[in-house]
Design a protein around this motif. Structure first.
Motif, PDB file in Angstrom:
ATOM      1  N   TYR A  57       0.814  -1.216   0.000  1.00 55.78           N
ATOM      2  CA  TYR A  57       0.000   0.000   0.000  1.00 55.78           C
ATOM      3  C   TYR A  57       0.849   1.267   0.000  1.00 55.78           C
ATOM      4  CZ  TYR A  57      -3.923  -3.071   0.920  1.00 55.78           C
ATOM      5  OH  TYR A  57      -4.869  -4.055   0.809  1.00 55.78           O
ATOM      6  N   LEU A  58       2.116   1.147   0.344  1.00 55.37           N
ATOM      7  CA  LEU A  58       3.050   2.266   0.311  1.00 55.37           C
ATOM      8  C   LEU A  58       4.299   1.864  -0.459  1.00 55.37           C
ATOM      9  CD1 LEU A  58       2.965   3.558   4.027  1.00 55.37           C
ATOM     10  CD2 LEU A  58       1.660   4.436   2.077  1.00 55.37           C
ATOM     11  N   GLU A  59       4.974   2.866  -0.987  1.00 54.21           N
ATOM     12  CA  GLU A  59       6.294   2.672  -1.576  1.00 54.21           C
ATOM     13  C   GLU A  59       7.291   3.474  -0.753  1.00 54.21           C
ATOM     14  OE1 GLU A  59       6.062   3.770  -5.672  1.00 54.21           O
ATOM     15  OE2 GLU A  59       4.714   2.120  -6.199  1.00 54.21           O
ATOM     16  N   THR A  60       8.551   3.120  -0.823  1.00 55.80           N
ATOM     17  CA  THR A  60       9.540   3.783   0.017  1.00 55.80           C
ATOM     18  C   THR A  60      10.908   3.784  -0.655  1.00 55.80           C
ATOM     19  OG1 THR A  60      10.599   3.784   2.205  1.00 55.80           O
ATOM     20  CG2 THR A  60      10.041   1.639   1.247  1.00 55.80           C
ATOM     21  N   ASP A  61      11.699   4.781  -0.279  1.00 58.85           N
ATOM     22  CA  ASP A  61      13.100   4.820  -0.707  1.00 58.85           C
ATOM     23  C   ASP A  61      14.023   4.451   0.449  1.00 58.85           C
ATOM     24  OD1 ASP A  61      12.953   7.015   0.946  1.00 58.85           O
ATOM     25  OD2 ASP A  61      13.404   8.491  -0.606  1.00 58.85           O
ATOM     26  N   GLY A  62      13.424   3.947   1.524  1.00 56.10           N
ATOM     27  CA  GLY A  62      14.180   3.576   2.705  1.00 56.10           C
ATOM     28  C   GLY A  62      14.092   4.599   3.810  1.00 56.10           C
ATOM     29  N   SER A  63      13.688   5.812   3.463  1.00 56.11           N
ATOM     30  CA  SER A  63      13.547   6.874   4.452  1.00 56.11           C
ATOM     31  C   SER A  63      12.139   7.469   4.416  1.00 56.11           C
ATOM     32  CB  SER A  63      14.582   7.973   4.203  1.00 56.11           C
ATOM     33  OG  SER A  63      14.417   9.031   5.132  1.00 56.11           O
ATOM     34  N   TYR A  64      11.709   7.848   3.229  1.00 55.09           N
ATOM     35  CA  TYR A  64      10.373   8.418   3.059  1.00 55.09           C
ATOM     36  C   TYR A  64       9.441   7.381   2.432  1.00 55.09           C
ATOM     37  CZ  TYR A  64      11.746  13.114   4.389  1.00 55.09           C
ATOM     38  OH  TYR A  64      12.159  14.211   5.106  1.00 55.09           O
TER      39      TYR A  64
END
Length: 256
Positions: A57-64
């Motif tokens: 349900y979410l994607e991330t760059d590892g921080s945001y």
């Protein structure tokens, strides 16, 4: 709706609070920002963000983190299964073909008016509004014609509770931001059984809305036409558009 405390699943509530933290103001959140917005500890917010990302349900760059397309399953399921949007769509399409303008059906969700059905405009020059008029768009109820129509359906006690402690954001120089002035406007809407709103939500945009009532007389949604680019007098819209809106409301009443 209220439920017994034993039936309340706090984990689901917290997860939904994290999802609802994402909006047009904050499309990307880290754990600290999500915690502030959802009212959680940073550690709890981080766990929920990671879980939602794991579920897709979410994607991330590892921080945001930011919303993934999978969240559209919720809105898609509502639009596919709810009777109200399907019942209203043919009427919206007919009005658009008849007039060349854009029409929407809206319900109230807390402090926001939510578009659940809309027509396309047959006018080539129609522009997209800054806040969007897409399905699922959430607009501030106090600044929109449909929102005021839904507020006018409330009892005096319900309206008082709705206004209690609520900040009425100023979106344009014409936005009503004082509770007393909004009460007066809603009283006028209730008396006239329609709402004309001019540039309260966006400069250069006017709208005319009427309530959609079921056979028991309960207001279940609002129908409006949105016009932009040319300033219209309320009297002109009363004469040219209001009869069409009232007739459409009568037409769909048995379907609601």
């Amino acid at each position: 709706m209220t439920i017994a405390r034993a039936d309340f699943i706090e984990g689901i509530a917290k997860g939904m609070a994290v999802l609802e933290s994402f909006d047009t103001e904050r499309q990307r959140l880290n754990a600290t920002l999500a915690a502030e917005r959802a009212g959680l500890t940073r550690a709890a917010a981080r766990r929920h963000l990671l879980t939602l990302a794991h579920l897709g349900y979410l994607e991330t760059d590892g921080s945001y983190f930011w919303m993934a397309p999978k969240v559209l399953r919720f809105s898609g399921s509502y639009l596919a299964s709810s009777r109200l949007p399907r019942a209203l769509q043919p009427t919206l399409n007919r009005l658009a073909a008849q007039t060349g303008e854009s029409f929407s059906a809206v319900v109230l969700d807390g402090e926001e008016a939510v578009i659940i059905a809309r027509s396309g405009s047959h006018t080539a020059g129609t522009r997209v509004l800054a806040y969007g008029l897409h399905l699922g768009a959430r607009l501030p109820a106090h600044a929109t014609s449909t929102g005021r129509v839904m507020l006018a359906a409330m009892s005096a006690a319900q309206l008082t509770q709705w206004l209690k402690g609520r900040h009425l954001a100023r979106l344009t120089p014409h936005t009503i931001t004082q509770a007393r002035a909004l009460r007066q406007e809603i009283a006028r809407v209730r008396k006239n059984d329609y709402c004309f709103a001019s540039e309260g939500h966006e400069l250069g945009v006017q709208a005319l809305a009427v309530p959609l009532r079921d056979m028991q007389g309960h207001t279940v949604a609002a129908l409006n036409v949105v016009l932009s680019g040319t300033r219209y007098q309320e009297e002109t819209l009363q004469r040219e558009m209001l009869p069409l809106l009232f007739e459409a409301a009568r037409e769909v009443r048995s379907l609601l």
